[in-house]
Design a protein around this motif. Structure first.
Motif, PDB file in Angstrom:
ATOM      1  N   LEU A   1     -12.325 -49.338 -33.997  1.00  0.00           N
ATOM      2  CA  LEU A   1     -12.411 -48.634 -32.705  1.00  0.00           C
ATOM      3  C   LEU A   1     -11.950 -49.627 -31.608  1.00  0.00           C
ATOM      4  N   HIS A   2     -11.964 -50.859 -31.515  1.00  0.00           N
ATOM      5  CA  HIS A   2     -11.578 -51.274 -30.288  1.00  0.00           C
ATOM      6  C   HIS A   2     -10.247 -51.273 -30.283  1.00  0.00           C
TER       7      HIS A   2
ATOM      8  N   ARG B   1     -16.987 -41.614 -23.515  1.00  0.00           N
ATOM      9  CA  ARG B   1     -16.146 -42.614 -23.190  1.00  0.00           C
ATOM     10  C   ARG B   1     -15.266 -42.692 -21.833  1.00  0.00           C
TER      11      ARG B   1
ATOM     12  N   TYR C   1     -11.266 -47.458 -28.366  1.00  0.00           N
ATOM     13  CA  TYR C   1     -12.824 -47.004 -28.118  1.00  0.00           C
ATOM     14  C   TYR C   1     -13.553 -47.916 -28.141  1.00  0.00           C
TER      15      TYR C   1
ATOM     16  N   PRO D   1     -12.088 -41.574 -33.800  1.00  0.00           N
ATOM     17  CA  PRO D   1     -13.375 -41.609 -34.530  1.00  0.00           C
ATOM     18  C   PRO D   1     -13.191 -41.387 -35.948  1.00  0.00           C
TER      19      PRO D   1
ATOM     20  N   LEU E   1     -22.887 -43.819 -27.866  1.00  0.00           N
ATOM     21  CA  LEU E   1     -22.104 -43.681 -26.600  1.00  0.00           C
ATOM     22  C   LEU E   1     -22.870 -43.108 -25.450  1.00  0.00           C
TER      23      LEU E   1
ATOM     24  N   ILE F   1     -18.324 -37.387 -27.507  1.00  0.00           N
ATOM     25  CA  ILE F   1     -17.884 -38.955 -27.570  1.00  0.00           C
ATOM     26  C   ILE F   1     -16.756 -39.205 -26.703  1.00  0.00           C
ATOM     27  N   GLU F   2     -15.674 -38.063 -26.261  1.00  0.00           N
ATOM     28  CA  GLU F   2     -14.601 -38.190 -25.333  1.00  0.00           C
ATOM     29  C   GLU F   2     -15.418 -38.278 -23.946  1.00  0.00           C
TER      30      GLU F   2
ATOM     31  N   LEU G   1     -14.717 -49.645 -25.644  1.00  0.00           N
ATOM     32  CA  LEU G   1     -15.539 -49.591 -24.255  1.00  0.00           C
ATOM     33  C   LEU G   1     -16.121 -50.938 -23.701  1.00  0.00           C
TER      34      LEU G   1
ATOM     35  N   CYS H   1     -19.794 -39.383 -36.820  1.00  0.00           N
ATOM     36  CA  CYS H   1     -19.342 -38.846 -35.307  1.00  0.00           C
ATOM     37  C   CYS H   1     -20.800 -38.452 -34.669  1.00  0.00           C
TER      38      CYS H   1
END
Length: 347
Positions: free
Chosen positions: A189-190, A7, A194, A157, A249, A3-4, A196, A242
């Motif tokens: 998340l925003h 991102r 996150y 997350p 992503l 994820i990282e 994005l 996750c």
């Protein structure tokens, strides 16, 4: 780690404003289709686009209203993100009002017991907390969310996953709980960094793995909230969430990378300039895609804020050299982008 890694790549992509707007719209349409589909909406993805454009499908009026309302709610989520204030319980009750009725009127929590049954057999699969406990549980949830946003004791997350689980578990309304749980997750998340750029959605991954999604939410030794669900082991749901986020992503990274590396894409690194703007400024750029000049009332309507707040923002943006006054001699102010930002919206 996946994820990282994705991102970071997505955040560094040189996405210009036109490509970004297209990717964001694609994500919103996908979220609208898949989140309503999970709850039984029968419109196809193509029909969702048509319904939002005003097309009517005889016999599917409820489905049409659902997708239009959900799209409105997504747009409202964007305005909440742009406001950059604590995540308000009352504001999120307005989100439920949009989802259910298309109006920003806060919806009262349920006043009685609701029961979730298996559609085919009628078997009880979940008995949520009693109505008298809902208000306290929801207040605790929003307090916890804002506390986590401030302290970041957990990775983003996991904050989002636990938010989703707890909202769905409280089941504060008779209807619309799943859709609003997913919208609240999107908002968290925003706000945690996150979002994005708003170009991805988790809803497709829930919809394509629906049995796993429901199974992950069904935890504990009993279907009764008070007999085990409240203290259940949430590892399974966290893993599912996750995994879904990593898949989403990875998919959007591939799509966005392909978009910005095609021969027709502009290769100017607009991303670096965009990162200097706050969320409201980035949203106002969308107005300049179709108009050379805009007014204060147009800013207010687009951002969902009062005219007075829009005027204050415009003054700040003039001082920051984001905007310029089109004609100082006119009583009614009109604004244009300063030359430094003009290239973001016009080749």
């Amino acid at each position: 780690m996946a994820i990282e890694a994705d991102r970071q790549v997505i955040m560094e992509l040189p996405i210009n404003i036109d490509v970004l707007a297209g990717l964001r719209e694609t994500a919103k349409l996908a979220a609208t289709h898949y989140s309503t589909q999970i709850e039984g909406n029968r419109l196809t993805q193509a029909q969702v686009v048509e319904a939002l454009a005003g097309t009517h499908f005889p016999g599917r009026e409820r489905d049409e209203a659902e997708v239009r309302n959900y799209y409105k709610a997504l747009e409202h989520i964007e305005s909440i993100v742009a406001a950059n204030s604590p995540i308000s319980e009352t504001e999120f009750r307005r989100v439920h009002g949009l989802v259910m009725h298309g109006r920003r009127t806060p919806t009262p929590y349920r006043d009685g017991q609701n029961v979730i049954r298996e559609a085919a057999t009628g078997k009880v699969v979940y008995l949520p907390p009693e109505a008298g406990d809902v208000a306290v549980l929801m207040a605790d949830l929003f307090d916890w969310i804002n506390s986590q946003m401030a302290t970041r004791e957990l990775p983003a997350p996991l904050i989002a996953a636990l938010t989703h689980y707890q909202y769905a578990t409280i089941h504060p309304y008779y209807d619309g709980n799943g859709r609003t749980a997913r919208l609240l997750t999107t908002l968290v998340l925003h706000r945690a960094g996150y979002g994005l750029k708003g170009i991805y959605s988790l809803d497709e991954h829930y919809a394509r793995n629906l049995s796993q999604y429901y199974a992950a939410l069904t935890v504990g030794p009993s279907h009764n909230y008070y007999l085990g669900r409240v203290e259940a082991d949430l590892t399974g749901f966290l893993e599912f969430f996750c995994d879904s986020m990593a898949a989403a992503l990875s998919s959007v990274r591939a799509r966005a990378t392909d978009t910005v590396t095609t021969p027709t894409a502009r290769h100017t690194d607009d991303a670096a300039v965009l990162r200097t703007l706050d969320p409201r400024q980035r949203r106002v750029l969308e107005l300049f895609r179709t108009s050379v000049v805009i007014t204060g009332p147009e800013i207010a309507t687009h951002l969902g804020i009062s005219p007075r707040t829009a005027n204050l923002l415009a003054r700040e943006w003039l001082e920051a050299d984001f905007l310029e006054i089109e004609d100082p001699a006119r009583r009614t102010r009109k604004y244009r982008l300063s030359p430094h930002y003009e290239r973001l919206v016009r080749p």
